[in-house]
Scaffold this active site. Structure first.
Site, PDB file in Angstrom:
ATOM      1  N   CYS A 109       0.883  -1.187   0.000  1.00  0.00           N
ATOM      2  CA  CYS A 109       0.000   0.000   0.000  1.00  0.00           C
ATOM      3  C   CYS A 109       0.906   1.218   0.000  1.00  0.00           C
ATOM      4  O   CYS A 109       0.998   1.941   0.993  1.00  0.00           O
ATOM      5  CB  CYS A 109      -0.916  -0.007   1.215  1.00  0.00           C
ATOM      6  SG  CYS A 109      -1.764  -1.581   1.501  1.00  0.00           S
ATOM      7  N   ALA A 110       1.587   1.466  -1.118  1.00  0.00           N
ATOM      8  CA  ALA A 110       2.799   2.283  -1.108  1.00  0.00           C
ATOM      9  C   ALA A 110       2.598   3.785  -1.263  1.00  0.00           C
ATOM     10  O   ALA A 110       3.471   4.554  -0.879  1.00  0.00           O
ATOM     11  CB  ALA A 110       3.749   1.798  -2.205  1.00  0.00           C
ATOM     12  N   PRO A 112       1.756   7.657  -0.736  1.00  0.00           N
ATOM     13  CA  PRO A 112       2.412   8.413  -1.823  1.00  0.00           C
ATOM     14  C   PRO A 112       3.896   8.117  -1.998  1.00  0.00           C
ATOM     15  O   PRO A 112       4.533   8.710  -2.857  1.00  0.00           O
ATOM     16  CB  PRO A 112       2.198   9.863  -1.392  1.00  0.00           C
ATOM     17  CG  PRO A 112       2.222   9.807   0.095  1.00  0.00           C
ATOM     18  CD  PRO A 112       1.555   8.511   0.467  1.00  0.00           C
ATOM     19  N   GLY A 113       4.474   7.246  -1.158  1.00  0.00           N
ATOM     20  CA  GLY A 113       5.844   6.840  -1.394  1.00  0.00           C
ATOM     21  C   GLY A 113       6.823   7.074  -0.266  1.00  0.00           C
ATOM     22  O   GLY A 113       8.012   6.776  -0.419  1.00  0.00           O
ATOM     23  N   CYS A 231      -1.648   3.736  11.383  1.00  0.00           N
ATOM     24  CA  CYS A 231      -1.516   4.980  12.147  1.00  0.00           C
ATOM     25  C   CYS A 231      -2.767   5.159  13.013  1.00  0.00           C
ATOM     26  O   CYS A 231      -3.349   6.240  13.076  1.00  0.00           O
ATOM     27  CB  CYS A 231      -1.286   6.181  11.230  1.00  0.00           C
ATOM     28  SG  CYS A 231      -2.589   6.469  10.020  1.00  0.00           S
TER      29      CYS A 231
END
Length: 480
Positions: A109-110, A112-113, A231
């Protein structure tokens, strides 16, 4: 800030006597952070060139806090990809997944990087980073950030995890699942998330998280490691998901990640899991669980008969891959065998000047674009945004190098370069797309492609003629 009543009650039960200290953090300023890109420079070098007033993030070796008086997103070093702006606690998952150069690594689930760029930096150009996000628009932002960070040994997809698991069984050495969640740990930073929490709550995310864990586990090799993170604080989305996976997969070991004195242990008997609370350490909320699959990493064939992991980079790929199928470019059918591409003279001459090898069997030309493919064979039919390093355009027998190639290079790897100092006003003018006068740096008679750098770190390309540099900096990246 008014918190949802049900959330307050749940946090009181979770924290007990610590709840007042947690509640008090909503009166404190959230901390901003940047993480040094160790693919482009070691942290000790950053210590010598750092232009900001920074404070180290104590549990992140290459992480720093910066104050409200700083504006690192407008600095030329940001455009050189020397660091990534990231909330300090969000740096933790990628820092605690022990990635080694040469491994196959998946960020499921990358976008925005932020985590993918750190995983790619850990690989140091060896092995494969597979970065996926189910949202195509978010995956495009992910690709840009990977290019900015200079990560070329990557594969970027926008796919359903179930389909990836079907195509890539037991393929990856390391996997990061930073799952979508109810975001309780970000309420202070993004108060608007409270409304979404009231509308959806943790219960909506649990099925999604379990599906992600299940598919990721299927893609993990024996002996491999998976780091699950969120989170949020809810045990439903954290420990209960790990217990759910443990019930279904007896081959799991829950490992303690590298520690820090501010980390809190997991609940529900999972002491090796990590919880980050803002009243215990200067950051937002996070949860981490590091899992290891039983067994040993295979020394023999992996998916599609390829050796993988750190062992793979020691082998002769050109001989192993002869006669195999590759699927390098989105929207194209398979190509039988990795045969050397016949390059146009301009492309051949340009690549020949770079102080790096470009193995012919890994070059692929499609739709007037030239790519350096990963060493790994890739499955057919997935929604690829990028496979490997995009080298440049080859339309009409000409060659124009790409922005991605510029960011992947070290300054010294290309012989013709213009290196501007930080105080030179031409740096900002270049980043805004303007034509530059550069006779003082290259001479009146110099011409051709030049790599434009700031203090030796590449920013992009320009084409020089008669002392004037035609700006080739990527239009979509330009400073506004």
């Amino acid at each position: 800030m008014k918190l949802p009543e049900r959330y307050v009650q749940e946090m009181r039960e979770l924290l007990g006597p610590e709840y007042p200290a947690y509640e008090a953090t909503f009166n404190e300023q959230a901390r901003n952070g940047l993480r040094i890109n160790n693919y482009k420079l070691p942290s000790e070098v950053w210590g010598r060139i750092n232009p900001f007033s920074l404070e180290p993030v104590p549990w992140i070796a290459n992480g720093y806090y910066y104050g409200s008086q700083e504006n690192p997103s407008r600095h030329p070093y940001y455009y050189a990809g020397l660091y990534y702006l990231q909330e300090p606690s969000a740096m933790t998952p990628a820092s605690r997944l022990p990635v080694r150069p040469g491994e196959r690594v998946l960020d499921l689930c990358a976008a925005p990087g932020g985590k993918a760029t750190e995983l790619g930096a850990k690989l140091q150009g060896e092995g494969l980073l597979w970065a996926n996000d189910i949202s195509n628009s978010r995956a495009k932002a992910l690709l840009k950030n990977l290019e900015l960070a200079g990560i070329g040994n990557c594969c970027v997809t926008s796919e359903e995890p179930r389909r990836l698991a079907r195509e890539l069984p037991e393929y990856f050495d390391k996997i990061l699942v930073d799952a979508p969640c109810s975001g309780e740990g970000m309420f202070r930073r993004e108060p608007g998330m409270c409304r979404y929490w009231e509308e959806r709550g943790p219960e909506e995310y649990v099925p999604i998280q379990r599906e992600l864990l299940s598919q990721a586990w299927a893609m993990l090799r024996p002996g491999g490691m998976l780091l699950y993170s969120t989170c949020t604080f809810s045990p439903k989305e954290n420990e209960e998901n790990i217990l759910w996976l443990l019930e279904r997969q007896p081959d799991i070991q829950v490992l303690p990640p590298e520690g820090y004195e501010g980390f809190a242990p997991g609940r529900l008997g999972l002491q090796n899991c990590v919880r980050i609370f803002p009243h215990r350490m200067p950051g937002e909320g996070h949860f981490l669980a590091l899992l290891k699959k039983a067994g040993e990493k295979s020394q023999g064939p992996g998916a599609w008969g390829e050796a993988g992991g750190a062992e793979a980079r020691q082998e002769d790929f050109s001989s192993r891959e002869k006669g195999k199928k590759i699927y390098g470019i989105p929207g194209k059918s398979e190509s039988r065998g990795r045969k050397s591409v016949k390059l146009c003279p301009e492309a051949e001459a340009f690549l020949g000047e770079i102080r790096r090898d470009f193995p012919g069997e890994r070059l692929m030309e499609r739709q007037d674009r030239l790519y350096l493919l990963p060493r790994e064979e890739l499955p057919q039919g997935l929604r690829y945004l990028r496979t490997g390093l995009y080298l440049g355009d080859t339309a009409r027998g000409r060659f124009e190098p790409s922005q991605a190639l510029a960011m992947n290079l070290r300054g010294e790897e290309y012989p013709r370069r213009i290196s501007l100092g930080l105080s030179d006003p031409r740096v900002v003018r270049y980043l805004k797309g303007e034509t530059l006068e550069a006779a003082d740096l290259a001479g009146e008679k110099a011409k051709g492609w030049y790599l434009v750098c700031v203090e030796g770190y590449p920013l992009g390309w320009g084409k020089l003629s008669g002392g004037r540099l035609k700006n080739k900096y990527c239009v979509g990246w330009r400073m506004q």
